[in-house]
Design a protein around this motif. Structure first.
Motif, PDB file in Angstrom:
ATOM      1  N   GLY A  26      12.896   9.304  -6.573  1.00 19.43           N
ATOM      2  CA  GLY A  26      13.366   8.037  -7.143  1.00 19.43           C
ATOM      3  C   GLY A  26      13.604   8.093  -8.633  1.00 19.43           C
ATOM      4  N   ARG A  27      13.075   9.133  -9.280  1.00 19.16           N
ATOM      5  CA  ARG A  27      13.212   9.270 -10.730  1.00 19.16           C
ATOM      6  C   ARG A  27      13.490  10.739 -11.045  1.00 19.16           C
ATOM      7  N   PRO A  28      14.677  11.190 -10.781  1.00 16.09           N
ATOM      8  CA  PRO A  28      14.991  12.613 -10.901  1.00 16.09           C
ATOM      9  C   PRO A  28      14.906  13.170 -12.306  1.00 16.09           C
ATOM     10  N   PHE A  29      14.933  12.309 -13.328  1.00 14.15           N
ATOM     11  CA  PHE A  29      14.931  12.815 -14.695  1.00 14.15           C
ATOM     12  C   PHE A  29      13.666  12.456 -15.466  1.00 14.15           C
ATOM     13  N   SER A  30      12.667  11.992 -14.732  1.00 13.84           N
ATOM     14  CA  SER A  30      11.424  11.578 -15.371  1.00 13.84           C
ATOM     15  C   SER A  30      10.369  12.673 -15.282  1.00 13.84           C
ATOM     16  N   LYS A  31       9.495  12.640 -16.255  1.00 15.51           N
ATOM     17  CA  LYS A  31       8.345  13.535 -16.274  1.00 15.51           C
ATOM     18  C   LYS A  31       7.114  12.648 -16.411  1.00 15.51           C
ATOM     19  N   CYS A  32       6.369  12.513 -15.327  1.00 13.92           N
ATOM     20  CA  CYS A  32       5.246  11.589 -15.291  1.00 13.92           C
ATOM     21  C   CYS A  32       3.969  12.315 -14.890  1.00 13.92           C
ATOM     22  N   ALA A  33       2.855  11.697 -15.172  1.00 15.58           N
ATOM     23  CA  ALA A  33       1.586  12.239 -14.700  1.00 15.58           C
ATOM     24  C   ALA A  33       1.560  12.211 -13.178  1.00 15.58           C
ATOM     25  N   MET A  34       1.030  13.252 -12.598  1.00 18.13           N
ATOM     26  CA  MET A  34       0.964  13.309 -11.142  1.00 18.13           C
ATOM     27  C   MET A  34      -0.376  13.908 -10.720  1.00 18.13           C
ATOM     28  N   GLY A  35      -0.794  13.521  -9.548  1.00 15.89           N
ATOM     29  CA  GLY A  35      -2.051  14.031  -9.024  1.00 15.89           C
ATOM     30  C   GLY A  35      -1.923  14.394  -7.561  1.00 15.89           C
ATOM     31  N   TRP A  36      -2.801  15.273  -7.137  1.00 18.34           N
ATOM     32  CA  TRP A  36      -2.940  15.622  -5.727  1.00 18.34           C
ATOM     33  C   TRP A  36      -4.312  15.163  -5.239  1.00 18.34           C
ATOM     34  N   PHE A  37      -4.312  14.550  -4.100  1.00 21.07           N
ATOM     35  CA  PHE A  37      -5.540  14.126  -3.448  1.00 21.07           C
ATOM     36  C   PHE A  37      -5.481  14.588  -1.993  1.00 21.07           C
ATOM     37  N   ARG A  38      -6.621  14.606  -1.349  1.00 20.76           N
ATOM     38  CA  ARG A  38      -6.642  14.980   0.059  1.00 20.76           C
ATOM     39  C   ARG A  38      -7.645  14.126   0.809  1.00 20.76           C
ATOM     40  N   GLN A  39      -7.409  14.006   2.099  1.00 23.83           N
ATOM     41  CA  GLN A  39      -8.310  13.211   2.934  1.00 23.83           C
ATOM     42  C   GLN A  39      -8.462  13.892   4.286  1.00 23.83           C
ATOM     43  N   ALA A  40      -9.687  14.239   4.610  1.00 25.24           N
ATOM     44  CA  ALA A  40     -10.008  14.817   5.906  1.00 25.24           C
ATOM     45  C   ALA A  40     -10.459  13.700   6.842  1.00 25.24           C
ATOM     46  N   PRO A  41     -10.366  13.906   8.135  1.00 27.99           N
ATOM     47  CA  PRO A  41     -10.755  12.860   9.088  1.00 27.99           C
ATOM     48  C   PRO A  41     -12.181  12.388   8.858  1.00 27.99           C
ATOM     49  N   GLY A  42     -12.345  11.082   8.775  1.00 24.12           N
ATOM     50  CA  GLY A  42     -13.670  10.499   8.615  1.00 24.12           C
ATOM     51  C   GLY A  42     -14.250  10.608   7.224  1.00 24.12           C
ATOM     52  N   GLN A  43     -13.463  11.099   6.281  1.00 27.34           N
ATOM     53  CA  GLN A  43     -13.975  11.264   4.923  1.00 27.34           C
ATOM     54  C   GLN A  43     -13.151  10.447   3.934  1.00 27.34           C
ATOM     55  N   ASP A  44     -13.731  10.225   2.765  1.00 35.29           N
ATOM     56  CA  ASP A  44     -13.027   9.517   1.707  1.00 35.29           C
ATOM     57  C   ASP A  44     -11.943  10.403   1.095  1.00 35.29           C
ATOM     58  N   ARG A  45     -10.980   9.739   0.457  1.00 31.87           N
ATOM     59  CA  ARG A  45      -9.953  10.494  -0.257  1.00 31.87           C
ATOM     60  C   ARG A  45     -10.602  11.220  -1.437  1.00 31.87           C
ATOM     61  N   GLU A  46     -10.251  12.475  -1.599  1.00 34.91           N
ATOM     62  CA  GLU A  46     -10.869  13.343  -2.601  1.00 34.91           C
ATOM     63  C   GLU A  46      -9.842  13.799  -3.622  1.00 34.91           C
ATOM     64  N   PHE A  47     -10.219  13.753  -4.881  1.00 36.38           N
ATOM     65  CA  PHE A  47      -9.350  14.264  -5.933  1.00 36.38           C
ATOM     66  C   PHE A  47      -9.263  15.777  -5.836  1.00 36.38           C
TER      67      PHE A  47
END
Length: 127
Positions: A26-47
């Motif tokens: 949606g913003r092909p020319f932008s440079k923004c902060a980005m993060g990766w998170f993950r979520q396993a079954p039955g667990q909270d989202r983890e940074f």
């Protein structure tokens, strides 16, 4: 408006490597902060990892430090990668990338700092 699309997930063997990609279509020319998170079954989202908007500074969750690397494409600044090495079954999860729509966040490691999320990509590590 940010529109994040993740790719690169799938099955991988214990000890293997994989690279995930996240593109803000949606913003092909932008440079923004980005993060990766993950979520396993039955667990909270983890940074997992984050990269900053201005200096591309990086930070990692303790469980992936030394094994995962987050980076930004040198040309397409709206694309971020997550290189994952030495994968183990505990890394099995749905991986999400995230950013903020205003592109004002400098750097963030908590999920509530981001308001735009991708659909997620499944990573399954077999033992």
């Amino acid at each position: 408006q940010a529109q994040l699309v993740e790719s690169g997930g799938g099955p991988v063997r214990n000890g293997g490597s994989m690279r995930l990609s996240c593109t803000d279509s949606g913003r092909p020319f932008s440079k923004c902060a980005m993060g990766w998170f993950r979520q396993a079954p039955g667990q909270d989202r983890e940074f997992v990892a984050a990269i900053g908007r201005i200096n591309d500074n990086t930070f990692y969750g303790d469980s992936v430090k030394g094994r995962f690397t987050i980076s930004r494409d040198n040309i397409r600044k709206n694309t971020v990668y997550l290189q994952m090495n030495s994968l183990n079954p505990e890394d099995t999860a749905v991986y999400f990338c995230a950013t903020d729509n205003r592109c004002t966040v400098g750097f963030a490691i908590v999920a509530r700092s981001y308001d735009s999320w991708g659909q997620g990509t499944q990573v399954t590590v077999s033992s």
